[in-house]
Design a protein around this motif. Sequence first.
Motif, PDB file in Angstrom:
ATOM      1  N   THR A  25       0.821  -1.210   0.000  1.00  0.00           N
ATOM      2  CA  THR A  25       0.000   0.000   0.000  1.00  0.00           C
ATOM      3  C   THR A  25       0.859   1.265   0.000  1.00  0.00           C
ATOM      4  O   THR A  25       0.320   2.368  -0.112  1.00  0.00           O
ATOM      5  CB  THR A  25      -0.934   0.016   1.213  1.00  0.00           C
ATOM      6  OG1 THR A  25      -0.157  -0.020   2.422  1.00  0.00           O
ATOM      7  CG2 THR A  25      -1.867  -1.189   1.194  1.00  0.00           C
ATOM      8  N   SER A  30       3.561   1.344  -5.807  1.00  0.00           N
ATOM      9  CA  SER A  30       2.331   1.165  -6.573  1.00  0.00           C
ATOM     10  C   SER A  30       2.567   0.414  -7.878  1.00  0.00           C
ATOM     11  O   SER A  30       3.538   0.668  -8.597  1.00  0.00           O
ATOM     12  CB  SER A  30       1.702   2.521  -6.877  1.00  0.00           C
ATOM     13  OG  SER A  30       0.600   2.381  -7.756  1.00  0.00           O
ATOM     14  N   SER A  32      -0.016   0.375 -10.026  1.00  0.00           N
ATOM     15  CA  SER A  32      -1.204   0.871 -10.721  1.00  0.00           C
ATOM     16  C   SER A  32      -1.032   0.818 -12.233  1.00  0.00           C
ATOM     17  O   SER A  32      -0.028   1.280 -12.781  1.00  0.00           O
ATOM     18  CB  SER A  32      -1.484   2.313 -10.285  1.00  0.00           C
ATOM     19  OG  SER A  32      -2.608   2.838 -10.969  1.00  0.00           O
ATOM     20  N   ALA A  54      -2.174  -7.174  -6.123  1.00  0.00           N
ATOM     21  CA  ALA A  54      -3.521  -6.588  -6.135  1.00  0.00           C
ATOM     22  C   ALA A  54      -3.616  -5.465  -5.113  1.00  0.00           C
ATOM     23  O   ALA A  54      -4.203  -4.405  -5.390  1.00  0.00           O
ATOM     24  CB  ALA A  54      -4.557  -7.673  -5.852  1.00  0.00           C
ATOM     25  N   LEU A  55      -3.027  -5.667  -3.940  1.00  0.00           N
ATOM     26  CA  LEU A  55      -3.008  -4.604  -2.931  1.00  0.00           C
ATOM     27  C   LEU A  55      -2.239  -3.383  -3.424  1.00  0.00           C
ATOM     28  O   LEU A  55      -2.508  -2.262  -3.001  1.00  0.00           O
ATOM     29  CB  LEU A  55      -2.390  -5.121  -1.631  1.00  0.00           C
ATOM     30  CG  LEU A  55      -3.246  -6.085  -0.806  1.00  0.00           C
ATOM     31  CD1 LEU A  55      -2.431  -6.700   0.321  1.00  0.00           C
ATOM     32  CD2 LEU A  55      -4.467  -5.353  -0.229  1.00  0.00           C
ATOM     33  N   CYS A  57      -2.476  -2.305  -6.316  1.00  0.00           N
ATOM     34  CA  CYS A  57      -3.349  -1.718  -7.337  1.00  0.00           C
ATOM     35  C   CYS A  57      -3.003  -2.129  -8.773  1.00  0.00           C
ATOM     36  O   CYS A  57      -3.226  -1.359  -9.724  1.00  0.00           O
ATOM     37  CB  CYS A  57      -3.381  -0.197  -7.239  1.00  0.00           C
ATOM     38  SG  CYS A  57      -3.956   0.415  -5.635  1.00  0.00           S
ATOM     39  N   ALA A  59      -3.552  -3.526 -12.327  1.00  0.00           N
ATOM     40  CA  ALA A  59      -4.796  -3.537 -13.107  1.00  0.00           C
ATOM     41  C   ALA A  59      -5.235  -4.966 -13.406  1.00  0.00           C
ATOM     42  O   ALA A  59      -6.421  -5.297 -13.300  1.00  0.00           O
ATOM     43  CB  ALA A  59      -4.593  -2.773 -14.416  1.00  0.00           C
ATOM     44  N   HIS A  82     -10.050  -8.668  -3.584  1.00  0.00           N
ATOM     45  CA  HIS A  82      -9.476  -7.497  -4.265  1.00  0.00           C
ATOM     46  C   HIS A  82     -10.306  -7.153  -5.496  1.00  0.00           C
ATOM     47  O   HIS A  82      -9.877  -7.352  -6.646  1.00  0.00           O
ATOM     48  CB  HIS A  82      -8.030  -7.787  -4.667  1.00  0.00           C
ATOM     49  CG  HIS A  82      -7.184  -8.345  -3.576  1.00  0.00           C
ATOM     50  ND1 HIS A  82      -6.749  -7.592  -2.508  1.00  0.00           N
ATOM     51  CD2 HIS A  82      -6.705  -9.611  -3.375  1.00  0.00           C
ATOM     52  CE1 HIS A  82      -6.020  -8.353  -1.707  1.00  0.00           C
ATOM     53  NE2 HIS A  82      -5.989  -9.576  -2.205  1.00  0.00           N
ATOM     54  N   ALA A  84     -10.929  -4.518  -7.082  1.00  0.00           N
ATOM     55  CA  ALA A  84     -10.451  -3.476  -7.997  1.00  0.00           C
ATOM     56  C   ALA A  84      -9.473  -4.016  -9.035  1.00  0.00           C
ATOM     57  O   ALA A  84      -9.175  -3.331 -10.020  1.00  0.00           O
ATOM     58  CB  ALA A  84      -9.788  -2.347  -7.204  1.00  0.00           C
ATOM     59  N   THR A  85      -8.987  -5.224  -8.835  1.00  0.00           N
ATOM     60  CA  THR A  85      -8.045  -5.838  -9.773  1.00  0.00           C
ATOM     61  C   THR A  85      -8.753  -6.905 -10.592  1.00  0.00           C
ATOM     62  O   THR A  85      -9.582  -7.658 -10.071  1.00  0.00           O
ATOM     63  CB  THR A  85      -6.853  -6.461  -9.019  1.00  0.00           C
ATOM     64  OG1 THR A  85      -6.109  -5.421  -8.375  1.00  0.00           O
ATOM     65  CG2 THR A  85      -5.928  -7.209  -9.960  1.00  0.00           C
TER      66      THR A  85
END
Length: 319
Positions: A25, A30, A32, A54-55, A57, A59, A82, A84-85
Amino acid sequence: MSQPTFKNSFTRKYRKGPYSRISPTQPALSASGKTVLITAGHTGIGFAIASNFALACAAHVIIVGRRQNMLEKASKDLSRAHPATNFHIFAASIIDEAAVSTAFRKIRQDIAEPDVLVTSAAYFPSSTNVLETPMQQMWASFETNVRGNLNLVREFLNAPRPKGVSLTNQSPKRDKIILDVSSAATHVFVRKTGVYSASKLAFTRILATAQDESSSLSQNFNLRIHSFHPGVVLTQIGRDNDHNEDTMPWDDVQLPGQFAVWLASPEAEFLKGRFVWANWDVDELLDGKERILKENLLKIGLVRKAEWAIALRRNTWKL
């Protein structure tokens, strides 16, 4: 000391579990927008690496393995934890060159160009004296740990040139990162692991050479290769070899999970082509950066004598 061992760490602090400095985190770590491909990401260390990317971020996290049912379960569990992934699974044996090629073609067509490859799949023969290892198991070790992983690396690096980018284009090239989940057994003698050690060392050495030759591999991307010992983690392989929670003081599986994310970050770029342990404290590694580079430390080869940058004897357990 001549080599870091289980008794002599390269850093004063010897980590056995996750810690805040390498938490995925952290903004500096990141992932991302990145696409991460992990073999054997459906269980053990690979699963922990998938979860931590995944933590961070990522994709897309793509898991390649042989068993469809286990892949589906892992994907459901990871997606639930997770959301968001995007998680994707491909059932394929890495020693099947055609299957690996097909998987990469589909990934590039339907998902994205992979940014990070994590070679977590491995074959571990029965724990026997090296000359007593059945020849079939001996060859299977090299089939998976060398040939299979090379199939992945070659496809991963066979990236098409991005649209609009020419050989003379001066725009920044993308990074392509390989994280080789290796083993301390590549340079530390551990009884009855001779065949496994040799096969892991062979692949790690090939990757070190590939890093050295990377300037001629592609003009489309910057290649970074990192080999690392994930710690002594109780996995299914260990259980299959008669280990359990009480046979030794195991490392937390989240340690290599987090450490892999850190290795893929810009902070660890100076360690490309080198061999490190997830147990080593990253702040101390960063403090030793200048000497590591100047003295060309942490590369596997013949060692006469090395005054390690930041190594002290640690007072911990024995194997």
